[in-house]
Design an enzyme around this catalytic site. Structure first.
Site, PDB file in Angstrom:
ATOM      1  N   ASP A  70      -3.689  -5.949  -4.556  1.00 30.76           N
ATOM      2  CA  ASP A  70      -2.747  -5.056  -3.880  1.00 30.76           C
ATOM      3  C   ASP A  70      -2.048  -4.145  -4.885  1.00 30.76           C
ATOM      4  O   ASP A  70      -1.930  -4.470  -6.073  1.00 30.76           O
ATOM      5  CB  ASP A  70      -1.678  -5.855  -3.135  1.00 30.76           C
ATOM      6  CG  ASP A  70      -2.218  -6.558  -1.907  1.00 30.76           C
ATOM      7  OD1 ASP A  70      -3.332  -6.217  -1.479  1.00 30.76           O
ATOM      8  OD2 ASP A  70      -1.514  -7.445  -1.379  1.00 30.76           O
ATOM      9  N   TYR A  71      -1.536  -3.043  -4.374  1.00 33.06           N
ATOM     10  CA  TYR A  71      -0.762  -2.081  -5.172  1.00 33.06           C
ATOM     11  C   TYR A  71       0.322  -2.772  -5.999  1.00 33.06           C
ATOM     12  O   TYR A  71       0.477  -2.514  -7.195  1.00 33.06           O
ATOM     13  CB  TYR A  71      -0.148  -1.056  -4.220  1.00 33.06           C
ATOM     14  CG  TYR A  71       0.943  -0.192  -4.808  1.00 33.06           C
ATOM     15  CD1 TYR A  71       0.634   0.942  -5.548  1.00 33.06           C
ATOM     16  CD2 TYR A  71       2.293  -0.501  -4.592  1.00 33.06           C
ATOM     17  CE1 TYR A  71       1.637   1.740  -6.085  1.00 33.06           C
ATOM     18  CE2 TYR A  71       3.301   0.289  -5.119  1.00 33.06           C
ATOM     19  CZ  TYR A  71       2.968   1.409  -5.864  1.00 33.06           C
ATOM     20  OH  TYR A  71       3.972   2.195  -6.396  1.00 33.06           O
TER      21      TYR A  71
END
Length: 275
Positions: A70-71
């Site tokens: 994820d970011y």
């Protein structure tokens, strides 16, 4: 190409062979982005700038990512350097033969701070995860006991308590987690489902956890067996150690395990690979 906007330093390499490259992904960096400019900060552009000889213009984003982070999540990220390596690593992920361990800081104290019973340090979370169907929640996932959750799929995570302490003066618990399934935002949702959101998780704290400089979730160890190319087993430094970083406000008060304890990983063996 021009270098992407500065994020402090170049990508840290954890492993580099003729078949694989494993890097320590920075937090708050997206994997890739359609229409990205050369000076945007994405993992694929950072890789292209630092490793131009590995860039393949015939691929969608120039590199063979065998999994994603994820970011907001930092840590071990594997890139295959050949078609064969990509096929073998992808097969291992598809067959749930890989082992992924994440370290996190959670809000609050899990169990009693005075209870050092090892059996109480292990929590198994088996809660399905689906898409949130409300338009304003397009980037959120949800557990199947929430309203507006559609297409839930089974998701399983094991959590082991490492330390109790305080983050910026508030009770917090350091944990090691291993997901068996790989649903989007799985660890974040499973932690929230037991009443302990990840420190700095703005989205799943209902936009209330705003003070930390990052979300405290990190992909600490990655194990990928392959058919003919050997086994990748990579461990990163611990970014949440009490003595690391000027922005780290974590102060442990009780330690049950350290990340170097072999006993910790033995506690995941019966939970591995869907068992």
């Amino acid at each position: 190409m021009r270098p992407p906007k500065a994020i402090g330093s170049s990508l840290k390499v954890l492993l580099q062979t003729q078949d694989f490259l494993v890097i320590d992904k920075p937090f708050d960096v997206v994997m890739n982005k359609i229409g990205a400019r050369d000076d945007d900060v994405t993992v694929h552009l950072l890789l292209r700038y630092q490793f131009p000889h590995y860039y393949d213009a015939n691929l969608s984003f120039g590199f063979r990512f065998v999994h994603r982070l994820d970011y907001s999540t930092s840590g071990a990220l594997c890139i295959a350097l050949t078609k064969k390596a990509a096929a073998e690593a992808t097969r291992s992920f598809s067959n749930r033969l890989t082992d992924k361990y994440y370290v996190a800081l959670l809000r609050g104290h899990l169990s009693s701070i005075n209870d050092r019973d090892v059996r109480r340090a292990v929590i198994d979370i088996d809660k399905a995860i689906g898409d949130h169907c409300q338009p304003e929640s397009a980037h959120r996932m949800c557990t199947d006991d929430e309203p507006n959750c559609v297409n839930p799929r089974r998701a399983r995570t094991r959590l082991v308590v490492l330390e109790w302490g305080f983050y910026d003066g508030a009770p917090a618990t350091k944990v090691l987690l291993k997901p068996v399934t790989g649903r989007r935002h799985q660890i974040r949702l499973h932690c929230r489902s037991i009443g302990h959101t990840i420190v700095g998780d703005y989205t799943y704290s209902d936009r209330t956890d705003t003070l930390p400089n990052r979300m405290f979730l990190h992909a600490f160890r990655l194990v990928i067996p392959t058919d003919t190319l050997g086994t990748i087993d990579v461990v990163t430094p611990d970014p949440f150690a009490a003595d690391v970083g000027i922005f780290n406000s974590w102060v442990p008060s009780e330690t049950l395990f350290t990340l170097g304890d072999c006993q910790v990983y033995e506690m995941f063996t019966t939970f591995s690979h869907g068992k």
